[in-house]
Design an enzyme around this catalytic site. Structure first.
Site, PDB file in Angstrom:
ATOM      1  N   ASP A  88       0.824  -1.202   0.000  1.00 30.94           N
ATOM      2  CA  ASP A  88       0.000   0.000   0.000  1.00 30.94           C
ATOM      3  C   ASP A  88       0.863   1.259   0.000  1.00 30.94           C
ATOM      4  OD1 ASP A  88      -2.296  -1.549   0.045  1.00 30.94           O
ATOM      5  OD2 ASP A  88      -2.439  -1.532   2.230  1.00 30.94           O
ATOM      6  N   TYR A 132       6.190  -9.963   6.349  1.00 25.39           N
ATOM      7  CA  TYR A 132       6.189  -8.540   6.668  1.00 25.39           C
ATOM      8  C   TYR A 132       6.740  -8.322   8.069  1.00 25.39           C
ATOM      9  CZ  TYR A 132       3.259  -7.074   2.701  1.00 25.39           C
ATOM     10  OH  TYR A 132       2.780  -6.788   1.450  1.00 25.39           O
TER      11      TYR A 132
END
Length: 251
Positions: free
Chosen positions: A52, A114
């Protein structure tokens, strides 16, 4: 036509995300432009894992088909050097390498990892790479919450609305909080992630770790399958995609 993977890393602060978007700059748009300038022909890339706006990556991948890439390793290295000279300083091509003609950088990925970084003592050198959170947190409780996540596969609650995915099922294989020097880090690995998922996980677990939400209530948030109970407010700049795993295919 031969197929190639490109491994890239980037600081996402200035970009609207990984994938090409209308009326906003992206990582993909910058790399396609650099390839087009260098090879003097348009390139269309396929991305492995969308990040994002504002999210960083230590390792992410594209693939493309082309008969313009040299076969000599030294020449390829020189091409990478020249492409990096064209790209802005916050985007780097790490390598370009051939793969099987049916290899797919998105669908062949086994997992993505992540990490979200948090620091509690003001530090100007971490300000754009971690979340400043100067409030008490219980690491043991955070890890209890992280472990709870491994018992679930439906993460509907942690997906932002207006997403186009057909399934909210994710096979999470790692979820934990660790201290790395002065930073608190959430490490999570799964076969896939939903839009805003890691930020939602972090923001909601911080409420658990600060005592504002109980572990039992946290489980109810997961089971509610409703994103209105989730805190997505943590900033993007603390989030890094650190690895996309293809097994031996990219070694």
């Amino acid at each position: 036509m031969p197929r190639y993977f490109i491994e890239v890393c980037y600081k996402g602060t200035k970009y609207a995300g990984f994938q090409v978007q209308q009326n906003a700059n992206s990582i993909q748009a910058e790399i396609e432009q650099a390839l087009g300038i260098f090879f003097r022909t348009p390139f269309v890339l396929t991305g492995s894992s969308r990040t994002d706006a504002g999210v960083h990556a230590l390792s992410n991948y594209f693939h493309f088909d082309s008969d313009l890439i040299p076969t000599n390793a030294a020449v390829v290295d020189r091409s990478v050097y020249n492409l990096n000279a064209i790209l802005p300083p916050d985007i780097v091509i790490k390598r370009i390498f051939p793969v099987d003609s049916d290899a797919h950088c998105r669908f062949d990925a086994r997992s993505r990892e992540y990490r979200y970084y948090i620091y509690s003592a003001k530090n100007p050198f971490l300000a754009d790479k971690a979340f400043y959170y100067p409030y008490p947190l219980d690491l043991e409780v955070l890890n209890q919450a992280a472990t709870v996540l491994l018992s679930y596969s439906d993460f509907t609650s942690f997906s932002k609305r207006n997403t186009q995915v057909k399934s909210f099922i994710c096979k999470m294989t790692e979820s934990k909080w660790v201290m790395e020097e002065t930073q608190l880090v959430f490490i999570v690995k799964s076969n896939r992630f939903l839009r805003g998922m890691v930020k939602g996980l972090v923001g909601t677990m911080l409420r658990v770790g600060s005592g504002k939400v109980s572990l039992a209530a946290f489980e109810k948030v997961i089971e509610a399958k409703d994103c209105s109970f989730v805190d997505f407010s943590v900033p993007a700049h603390g989030l890094f995609l650190v690895n996309v795993d293809y097994g031996v295919a990219t070694q």
